[in-house]
Design a protein around this motif. Structure first.
Motif, PDB file in Angstrom:
ATOM      1  N   PRO A  67       7.231   0.927  22.696  1.00  0.00           N
ATOM      2  CA  PRO A  67       6.557   1.180  21.408  1.00  0.00           C
ATOM      3  C   PRO A  67       5.848   2.532  21.410  1.00  0.00           C
ATOM      4  CG  PRO A  67       6.061  -1.024  22.239  1.00  0.00           C
ATOM      5  CD  PRO A  67       6.744  -0.295  23.347  1.00  0.00           C
ATOM      6  N   ASN A  68       5.858   3.139  20.244  1.00  0.00           N
ATOM      7  CA  ASN A  68       5.162   4.399  20.046  1.00  0.00           C
ATOM      8  C   ASN A  68       3.855   4.100  19.308  1.00  0.00           C
ATOM      9  OD1 ASN A  68       4.410   7.034  19.714  1.00  0.00           O
ATOM     10  ND2 ASN A  68       5.791   7.410  17.987  1.00  0.00           N
ATOM     11  N   VAL A  69       2.743   4.338  19.962  1.00  0.00           N
ATOM     12  CA  VAL A  69       1.425   4.047  19.382  1.00  0.00           C
ATOM     13  C   VAL A  69       0.768   5.366  18.982  1.00  0.00           C
ATOM     14  CG1 VAL A  69      -0.832   2.999  19.756  1.00  0.00           C
ATOM     15  CG2 VAL A  69       1.208   1.990  20.814  1.00  0.00           C
ATOM     16  N   ALA A  70       0.319   5.414  17.711  1.00  0.00           N
ATOM     17  CA  ALA A  70      -0.264   6.655  17.197  1.00  0.00           C
ATOM     18  C   ALA A  70      -1.572   6.344  16.471  1.00  0.00           C
ATOM     19  CB  ALA A  70       0.708   7.355  16.255  1.00  0.00           C
ATOM     20  N   LEU A  71      -2.523   7.227  16.623  1.00  0.00           N
ATOM     21  CA  LEU A  71      -3.802   7.147  15.918  1.00  0.00           C
ATOM     22  C   LEU A  71      -3.909   8.335  14.976  1.00  0.00           C
ATOM     23  CD1 LEU A  71      -6.219   6.202  18.854  1.00  0.00           C
ATOM     24  CD2 LEU A  71      -5.266   4.671  17.107  1.00  0.00           C
ATOM     25  N   GLU A  72      -4.345   8.066  13.761  1.00  0.00           N
ATOM     26  CA  GLU A  72      -4.540   9.118  12.769  1.00  0.00           C
ATOM     27  C   GLU A  72      -5.934   8.978  12.165  1.00  0.00           C
ATOM     28  OE1 GLU A  72      -1.507   9.271   9.824  1.00  0.00           O
ATOM     29  OE2 GLU A  72       0.120   8.865  11.257  1.00  0.00           O
ATOM     30  N   ALA A  73      -6.553  10.110  11.874  1.00  0.00           N
ATOM     31  CA  ALA A  73      -7.872  10.111  11.234  1.00  0.00           C
ATOM     32  C   ALA A  73      -8.000  11.376  10.397  1.00  0.00           C
ATOM     33  CB  ALA A  73      -8.975  10.042  12.281  1.00  0.00           C
ATOM     34  N   GLY A  74      -8.786  11.251   9.336  1.00  0.00           N
ATOM     35  CA  GLY A  74      -8.962  12.414   8.480  1.00  0.00           C
ATOM     36  C   GLY A  74     -10.118  12.236   7.508  1.00  0.00           C
ATOM     37  N   TYR A  75     -10.507  13.328   6.940  1.00  0.00           N
ATOM     38  CA  TYR A  75     -11.577  13.320   5.929  1.00  0.00           C
ATOM     39  C   TYR A  75     -11.084  14.144   4.751  1.00  0.00           C
ATOM     40  CZ  TYR A  75     -16.183  13.597   3.796  1.00  0.00           C
ATOM     41  OH  TYR A  75     -17.234  13.496   2.922  1.00  0.00           O
ATOM     42  N   THR A  76     -11.155  13.538   3.576  1.00  0.00           N
ATOM     43  CA  THR A  76     -10.591  14.154   2.373  1.00  0.00           C
ATOM     44  C   THR A  76     -11.712  14.424   1.362  1.00  0.00           C
ATOM     45  OG1 THR A  76      -8.530  12.934   2.711  1.00  0.00           O
ATOM     46  CG2 THR A  76      -8.906  13.900   0.521  1.00  0.00           C
ATOM     47  N   ALA A  77     -11.682  15.608   0.768  1.00  0.00           N
ATOM     48  CA  ALA A  77     -12.627  15.987  -0.296  1.00  0.00           C
ATOM     49  C   ALA A  77     -11.825  16.466  -1.487  1.00  0.00           C
ATOM     50  CB  ALA A  77     -13.570  17.070   0.198  1.00  0.00           C
ATOM     51  N   LEU A  78     -12.031  15.859  -2.650  1.00  0.00           N
ATOM     52  CA  LEU A  78     -11.309  16.197  -3.876  1.00  0.00           C
ATOM     53  C   LEU A  78     -12.254  16.922  -4.840  1.00  0.00           C
ATOM     54  CD1 LEU A  78      -9.493  12.762  -4.419  1.00  0.00           C
ATOM     55  CD2 LEU A  78      -8.608  14.792  -3.235  1.00  0.00           C
ATOM     56  N   ASN A  79     -11.671  17.717  -5.728  1.00  0.00           N
ATOM     57  CA  ASN A  79     -12.523  18.415  -6.692  1.00  0.00           C
ATOM     58  C   ASN A  79     -12.960  17.508  -7.842  1.00  0.00           C
ATOM     59  OD1 ASN A  79      -9.980  18.220  -7.799  1.00  0.00           O
ATOM     60  ND2 ASN A  79     -10.156  20.117  -8.963  1.00  0.00           N
ATOM     61  N   GLU A  80     -12.224  16.422  -8.055  1.00  0.00           N
ATOM     62  CA  GLU A  80     -12.580  15.450  -9.076  1.00  0.00           C
ATOM     63  C   GLU A  80     -12.462  14.049  -8.498  1.00  0.00           C
ATOM     64  OE1 GLU A  80     -13.761  16.056 -11.932  1.00  0.00           O
ATOM     65  OE2 GLU A  80     -13.340  18.202 -12.165  1.00  0.00           O
ATOM     66  N   THR A  81     -13.242  13.139  -9.039  1.00  0.00           N
ATOM     67  CA  THR A  81     -13.148  11.745  -8.602  1.00  0.00           C
ATOM     68  C   THR A  81     -11.916  11.104  -9.223  1.00  0.00           C
ATOM     69  OG1 THR A  81     -15.566  11.557  -8.449  1.00  0.00           O
ATOM     70  CG2 THR A  81     -14.305   9.500  -8.598  1.00  0.00           C
ATOM     71  N   PRO A  82     -11.006  10.544  -8.428  1.00  0.00           N
ATOM     72  CA  PRO A  82      -9.819   9.870  -8.995  1.00  0.00           C
ATOM     73  C   PRO A  82     -10.254   8.735  -9.922  1.00  0.00           C
ATOM     74  CG  PRO A  82      -9.550  10.183  -6.634  1.00  0.00           C
ATOM     75  CD  PRO A  82     -10.973  10.527  -6.948  1.00  0.00           C
ATOM     76  N   ALA A  83      -9.657   8.696 -11.129  1.00  0.00           N
ATOM     77  CA  ALA A  83     -10.037   7.672 -12.116  1.00  0.00           C
ATOM     78  C   ALA A  83      -8.817   7.292 -12.929  1.00  0.00           C
ATOM     79  CB  ALA A  83     -11.148   8.178 -13.025  1.00  0.00           C
ATOM     80  N   ALA A  84      -8.877   6.109 -13.509  1.00  0.00           N
ATOM     81  CA  ALA A  84      -7.800   5.605 -14.366  1.00  0.00           C
ATOM     82  C   ALA A  84      -8.287   5.598 -15.823  1.00  0.00           C
ATOM     83  CB  ALA A  84      -7.373   4.205 -13.939  1.00  0.00           C
ATOM     84  N   LYS A  85      -7.425   5.999 -16.723  1.00  0.00           N
ATOM     85  CA  LYS A  85      -7.756   6.033 -18.164  1.00  0.00           C
ATOM     86  C   LYS A  85      -7.189   4.786 -18.815  1.00  0.00           C
ATOM     87  CE  LYS A  85      -7.352   8.970 -22.237  1.00  0.00           C
ATOM     88  NZ  LYS A  85      -6.792  10.239 -22.785  1.00  0.00           N
ATOM     89  N   VAL A  86      -8.079   4.030 -19.514  1.00  0.00           N
ATOM     90  CA  VAL A  86      -7.672   2.754 -20.108  1.00  0.00           C
ATOM     91  C   VAL A  86      -8.101   2.742 -21.598  1.00  0.00           C
ATOM     92  CG1 VAL A  86      -7.878   0.251 -20.016  1.00  0.00           C
ATOM     93  CG2 VAL A  86      -7.965   1.605 -17.905  1.00  0.00           C
ATOM     94  N   ASP A  87      -7.169   2.394 -22.466  1.00  0.00           N
ATOM     95  CA  ASP A  87      -7.490   2.220 -23.893  1.00  0.00           C
ATOM     96  C   ASP A  87      -7.859   0.762 -24.125  1.00  0.00           C
ATOM     97  OD1 ASP A  87      -6.969   4.843 -24.504  1.00  0.00           O
ATOM     98  OD2 ASP A  87      -4.828   4.492 -24.861  1.00  0.00           O
ATOM     99  N   PHE A  88      -9.054   0.555 -24.599  1.00  0.00           N
ATOM    100  CA  PHE A  88      -9.535  -0.809 -24.793  1.00  0.00           C
ATOM    101  C   PHE A  88     -10.142  -0.927 -26.200  1.00  0.00           C
ATOM    102  CE2 PHE A  88     -12.792  -4.176 -24.309  1.00  0.00           C
ATOM    103  CZ  PHE A  88     -11.989  -5.190 -23.849  1.00  0.00           C
TER     104      PHE A  88
END
Length: 432
Positions: A67-88
């Protein structure tokens, strides 16, 4: 008084005999020379490292099944907060889905289940490659032993030739004294005295050349054994084997079965065939099982951490012929090695026959030259007696001395040629 003088005269001789016996006791045998050279030779050490590298490649090929075992880690910074647009009910609303800045990590293990033979054939190729490397190392060791034997015989030959030359000088010095005495008595012409002095000067010059050749032979021998070039050398005598070798057909058959070079090429060819199959396996379906744990920092998500298990299949249906051409190239290389192996087999058969003929020739030369030595000694005694009695010329004595020296040299060369021919025959059959 006379007895004490005799004792004092015998003491140096006894000391010299003791020194010679001690030197012979400490003399180095050919087997000891081989053991030393095999331990220190840099070329053989390089071959050993190549074998170790091939062993590491095999372990790497076997590890592809694990088996191939891998570890990944990261830190992400976006210019805008991800959001969903909903018509209600006619109104547009936005709902955040993830944080604008977040950390994530993942631990995954992947186990290959089916690779179309790519891993299996890769292991087979690495195994054959390791066997080829080991066989190549064995061939290098035998080649080194033959070089050491050649240098060993060269030292013995040069030493014997120096003794022959010294004997020639001693004989000419004795003859020069006899000619000088006869010249003082007016029994021979001055030209005889001048002639023997010229012959003696030539003999001394030859002695210097032979002594220089002996020093060079010792230096070459010491180099092969990893020693200082000027280290003293004392060697055991080497005699030809008394047993008669088998006929060339039997020796050739044994050589083709035992020579490491042929076996190494066969393993290299086998490795390339496995490698070609492994390359073609790259276009077969690749099945792997993956599993692990992933975490994505997100306060808007109910379960930011998830365990996962995936059974994946990848099938490269068309790669433009890349894998096929690569496999074909490896097969061509295997075909080239096959031709080289057949050519080497032909060369080995010729080597066996040539070395067998050399053994037979040197055996016959030994018999002829051995009888010639006694005849040359007797011929010199007769020539000197005839010259002392005025029945022959001075030239006949010099010719007789030349024949005596030549017979001793011929016998020494035949002796060492026979010993070396036997060792070369063993190398040709892969038994050195």
């Amino acid at each position: 008084m006379n007895r004490s003088i005799k004792v004092r005269r015998l003491l140096p001789l006894a000391a010299l005999a003791a020194a010679l016996l001690a030197g012979n006791a400490a003399a180095e045998s050919l087997q000891q020379a081989w053991d030393t050279a095999l331990a220190v030779d840099r070329g053989l050490k390089a071959s050993h490292e190549g074998t170790a590298a091939a062993a590491s490649l095999l372990e790497a090929a076997k590890s592809a099944r694990l088996p191939n075992v891998a570890l990944e880690a990261g830190y992400t910074a976006l210019n805008e907060t991800p959001a969903a647009k909903v018509d209600f009910f006619g109104q547009s609303l936005q709902m955040p889905l993830a944080q604008r800045e977040s950390a994530a990590y993942k631990a995954m293990a992947t186990l290959p289940l089916y690779t179309g033979g790519r891993i299996t054939r890769g292991i087979d190729a690495a195994t054959a490659g390791l066997e080829a490397a080991r066989l190549g190392e064995s061939a290098d060791a035998q080649n080194l032993k033959l070089r050491v034997a050649d240098a060993y015989v060269s030292v013995l030959r040069a030493s014997r030739m120096l003794k022959v030359t010294e004997s020639h000088v001693t004989s000419l010095e004795a003859h020069a004294r006899d000619v000088g005495n006869l010249h003082e008595q007016g029994m021979v012409a001055k030209s005889d005295l001048l002639s023997v002095r010229v012959a003696l000067a030539d003999a001394n010059q030859r002695k210097l050349q032979v002594a220089n050749g002996l020093d060079l032979a010792r230096a070459a021998y010491n180099r092969l054994l990893g020693r200082p070039l000027d280290q003293p050398v004392s060697l055991d005598e080497l005699s030809p084997e008394a047993t008669t070798p088998e006929p060339p057909p039997a020796l050739t058959e044994r050589a083709l079965a035992r020579r490491s070079e042929l076996a190494a090429l066969a393993r290299q060819i086998e490795a390339m065939h496995h490698q070609a199959t492994a390359v073609r396996g790259e276009n077969a379906p690749q099945v792997a099982l993956s599993g692990g744990y992933g975490y994505q920092e997100n306060r808007y998500q109910v379960h930011p951490g998830q365990w996962m298990l995936t059974l994946g299949v990848k099938w490269n249906l068309f790669d433009g012929g890349v894998a096929g051409h690569r496999a074909s190239a490896v097969e061509r290389q295997a075909a080239a090695l096959t031709e080289q192996r057949d050519e080497l087999a032909s060369i080995i058969a010729l080597q066996v026959r040539q070395t067998w003929l050399d053994v037979e020739e040197t055996r016959k030369r030994l018999i002829v030259t051995q009888s010639a030595i006694a005849q040359a000694e007797e011929n010199l005694l007769v020539a000197r007696d005839r010259y002392a009695n005025g029945l022959s010329t001075h030239t006949e004595v010099l010719d007789a001395e030349t024949l005596r020296t030549g017979s001793q040299s011929n016998h020494a060369n035949a002796l060492f040629d026979a010993a070396l021919a036997g060792l070369r025959l063993k190398r040709a059959t892969g038994e050195l």
